[in-house]
Motif scaffolding. Structure first.
Motif: not given
Lengths: 463, 399
Positions: A342-368
């Motif tokens: 995720a990339r953001s550019i902010s300029m001229g007074g703008g507000w870029a907010f990155y908000r993310g969720l990465l959830h690895i469940t109990r079952e997700a073995r060997d998840a990358k």
């Protein structure tokens, strides 16, 4: 910059359109019934809308993200049906609307690089077409209303099953007042070689657009879909609360590309979710440039073993913009993988907010999983934030995250200037390099469009 | 008051989540208040009384990620004291006898992990201390050991005076409920090193504020092994140029224990440097939440700051949440964060086992390796004895 066409007006097209149907501002069961009646919908859809309205009215606003306290839904016109007949040829589209889409290069792109186009003006589709050979392979590409009527069982099976109206208040709002959007169905094994496109234009001040896009990619199929959005700027607020639901069946591959350029009086509260089954792949490519305030977090639910997701995005926040964007990835099965860049550019007074969720469940073995956030602040009037939430619930996952916030290095600018570039050209080149991983994922016409957008914004901010 | 999170920019503001609240059956009230203010100066008594209403009307936060709904508030231990050892180059007095300390408290009002805990410690503290450095050799060890099912509530204030140095070791062990509030003020050119050792406390809530003057230098080591839940909150305020602050955290959690930590670096002056580093190991069904908020205000040019967190899960039932956040309003800065979560590298374990070690010993050695750099630094600053104690907490026999 000089080699780029400067044509900001093309995104600020005001078209004199007559409306066949225009609901009164605000929301209520009577308005929902009016919309449903105008669309000649089956009863189940009306019931669905009314249920969603109830949820919307009883639900709280999101407890995070942009402040939406000044969004008065009592003033928003939920449904606007232009007085035009839906066409299958651009010649049949009324001249003014056609010109607006021509300025954006849509008919031209259709000829060259697309397999099909759906064009929506305010609440309804004005144009829909798909190449004949795809139709003969069983590919369905229709505006949502037509799909509801022609394929009721298929639509009913999937409609708002990926995104339930209880997900959040604006998902419920969408379920109540949705109009337009596309239905894409790709049968087992069919690979659609060129992308399909939906282009959504909001024309009227104080209106809402709530298009619904539903893509079902059956086993081992492939499809790419490009979504474009724009609107002229008015002094009153517009609301966009669209929804995208994608089902990626085993071994299928879907690529979903968005170039969002809503005008800067628009609230963009959008919901996009893909459910990916065994060995399926979802690719999100997202460019957010417009709107006054945005909340958008495309989600990938990796439900089947071996499913994968990639998310590439660029968010540009300029003057008068607060864009709260990000990605959600849920690893719910073993051997799943995901990348977020995720990339953001902010300029001229703008507000870029990155908000993310990465959830690895109990079952997700060997998840990358890997999450990378980069923010480029072009001045010290602007703001760049990153807030990634990483939740790991098993000990066989491999998760990495990195984030960096910085500015254009003066050494780089100086070096490019010694090579004969002006300072503006040097800065533009560096900015283009920053979002190059995203632009190279787009068809060339759209990459050029992206460059134009960036050039325009750069020029207006630092030129 | 220094809020924990404030998100606004120009005409925009963002919605900041606020927790649902709940009330416990026997919260502290007027009765406890009267007990703890018996020997307090009138000024302090008035100040504490002014906060009592706010405390009483505020419920406990129902944090989503922690298990606070199970919170039981035992009877307040109003007589428990802090054991002071190895005091050198410092002046120590009872907190609520000092007018100077009260002025500092008023200047460093903050929200912390939750206002409820900050208020609880401020209002119901009975035997906290005010520590002032006296020279460049300041050293102090504070020990608190839990006694039975009692709530231990402390409020301490530390002042490192201009150009002076202070080392503090805080050991807090075996309490069934602990709410600790520490405020540190480090004046221009002062240096402060803190080692917090907190282990086997059933419920622990720690709120610490570090206010840094120009060129002040602060290094804090948090060594944690919670029994049920420990929620440490540390906030550094970079109010003057050239200040430096490093927060380092090492934690081990077993059983169903949980670490719920939050570190905040608030850069609002030029040329400041900050760092948050966390390493954790989770066994069994243990869980951790590691939040790091780095904020850079407009005008805080040439800030260099960053955060990294690495958590190793040793069981399929363990859970690690990492929330590293950057909030940046100035572009002439260097700011980054990184996080990894994963399993122990099997190659390392196999190698050790091929050398004749059993799997438990091999795991303990590898875990020890994760904390080794931090333990080494603790040894360099506080001496071998404390390095050993910290090592035992993190990788001791029961791990």
């Amino acid at each position: 910059m000089t080699n780029l066409e400067k044509n900001e007006d093309k995104f600020d097209m005001r078209v004199n359109v007559k409306y066949r149907k225009r609901t009164t501002p605000g929301l209520g069961p009577a308005i929902i019934r009016e919309i449903s009646e105008a669309k000649d919908e089956p009863k189940w859809m009306l019931e669905h809308r009314l249920k969603c309205l109830e949820i919307f009215q009883s639900w709280h606003n999101p407890r995070f993200g942009v402040d939406i306290s000044d969004l008065d839904l009592g003033k928003i016109v939920a449904y606007l049906r232009p007085d035009v007949k839906k066409a299958h040829s651009w010649d049949e589209v009324p001249e003014e609307i056609r010109e607006a889409f021509e300025k954006l290069g849509i008919p031209e792109a259709e000829q060259k690089v697309l397999a099909g186009v759906g064009a929506q003006y305010d609440s309804e589709a004005v144009y829909q077409n798909i190449k004949r050979e795809l139709e003969s392979l069983g590919v369905i590409f229709l505006d949502m209303e037509t799909a509801v009527r022609q394929y009721p069982n298929l639509v009913k099976t999937y409609f708002m099953q990926v995104v339930k109206p209880t997900l959040h208040k604006y998902a419920a709002l969408h379920g109540a007042v949705w109009s337009g959007g596309s239905f894409v169905y790709v049968p087992k094994g069919v690979k659609v070689s060129l992308p399909l496109q939906g282009y959504f234009m909001m024309g009227a001040p104080g209106s809402g657009q709530f298009e619904h896009t539903l893509i079902v990619a059956e086993e081992e199929s492939e499809v790419a879909y490009i979504e474009g959005c724009s609107a002229p700027r008015y002094n009153v607020l517009n609301l966009h609360a669209g929804m995208v639901e994608i089902l990626v069946k085993p071994g299928a591959k879907v690529k979903y590309v968005t170039i969002q350029n809503w005008s800067k009086n628009t609230y963009n509260l959008n919901t996009k979710v893909a459910v990916v089954e065994k060995d399926g792949t979802i690719e999100w490519v997202s460019g957010s440039f417009g709107s006054m305030k945005t909340m958008l977090y495309p989600a990938s639910i990796l439900k089947g073993p071996g499913a994968s997701s990639s998310f590439l995005s660029i968010t540009y926040a300029g003057k008068g913009q607060h864009l709260d964007t990000g990605a959600k990835v849920i690893h719910a099965a073993p051997h799943t993988s995901s990348i977020v860049d995720a990339r953001s550019i902010s300029m001229g007074g703008g507000w870029a907010f990155y908000r993310g969720l990465l959830h690895i469940t109990r079952e997700a073995r060997d998840a990358k999983a890997s999450v990378r956030c980069s923010s480029l602040m072009l001045d010290n009037e602007s703001r760049a934030d990153t807030l990634p939430i990483i939740e790991v619930l098993n000990n066989e996952a491999d998760v990495g995250h990195e984030a960096r916030i910085g500015r254009i290095s003066e050494e780089q600018v100086y070096y490019l200037m010694t090579r004969g570039l002006s300072e503006m050209q040097a800065r533009e080149l560096i900015v283009r390099g920053f979002f190059e991983p995203i632009s190279r994922e787009l068809p060339i016409e759209y990459a050029v469009e992206l460059n134009r957008l960036i050039a325009l914004e750069l020029e207006s901010s630092i030129g | 008051m220094e809020k924990t999170i404030e998100l606004s920019h120009e005409d925009f503001k963002a919605v900041v989540p606020s927790p649902e609240r709940f009330f416990v059956e026997h919260d502290f009230g007027v009765e406890e208040f009267e007990k703890v203010v018996r020997d307090t100066s009138p000024l302090w008594k008035a100040y504490k009384a002014s906060l009592l209403d706010e405390y009483s009307t505020l419920g406990f936060p129902a944090w989503k990620r922690s298990k606070l709904a199970r919170l039981e508030l035992p009877t307040l231990e109003s007589g428990a004291g802090i054991e002071i050892r190895e005091a050198a180059g410092v002046n120590v007095v009872k907190l609520e006898e000092s007018r100077e300390a009260l002025e500092i408290v008023k200047l460093t009002d903050f929200e912390g992990s939750d206002r409820k805990f900050v208020l609880q410690s401020t209002v119901f503290n009975a035997s906290g201390i005010f520590v002032k450095s006296e020279d460049e050799r300041g050293m102090l060890t504070l020990k608190v050991r839990g006694r039975g099912k009692k709530a231990l509530v402390f409020h301490n204030v530390f002042l490192v005076r201009r150009g002076e140095k202070l080392k503090v070791v805080n050991l807090f062990e075996g309490a069934s409920y602990a709410s600790v509030l520490n405020r540190y003020v480090v004046e221009e050119g002062g240096e402060l090193s803190v080692l917090n050792l907190r282990f086997n406390n059933t419920f622990g809530f720690t709120n610490e504020l570090y206010k840094l003057g120009s060129q002040a230098k602060v290094t804090v080591y948090n060594v944690d092994k919670p029994q049920d839940l420990h929620a440490p909150f540390l906030m550094a305020l970079f109010d003057s140029e050239g200040a430096e602050c490093v927060f380092k955290s090492g934690f081990t959690a077993l059983g169903t224990a949980m670490m719920d930590a939050m570190y905040v670096l608030r850069h609002r002056a030029t040329e400041t440097r900050g760092k948050v580093e966390g390493s954790g190991v989770l066994f069994d069904a243990a869980a951790s939440v590691f939040r790091g908020n780095i904020e850079i205000a407009k005008g805080a040019v040439n800030t260099e700051t960053g955060e990294s967190i690495n958590v190793v899960l040793l069981s399929p039932q363990a859970r690690a949440d990492s929330i590293p956040a950057l909030f940046v309003e100035e572009n002439e800065v260097t700011a980054s964060h990184a996080a990894t979560v994963g399993a122990l590298k099997e190659e390392g374990l196999y190698y050790l086992m091929s050398r004749g070690l059993d799997v438990t010993t091999a795991i303990r050695l590898v875990v020890g390796g994760i904390f080794e750099p931090m333990l080494q630094e603790i040894g360099d600053i506080f001496g071998n004895k404390w390095q050993e104690v910290a090592g035992n907490v993190l990788t001791g026999a029961n791990t």
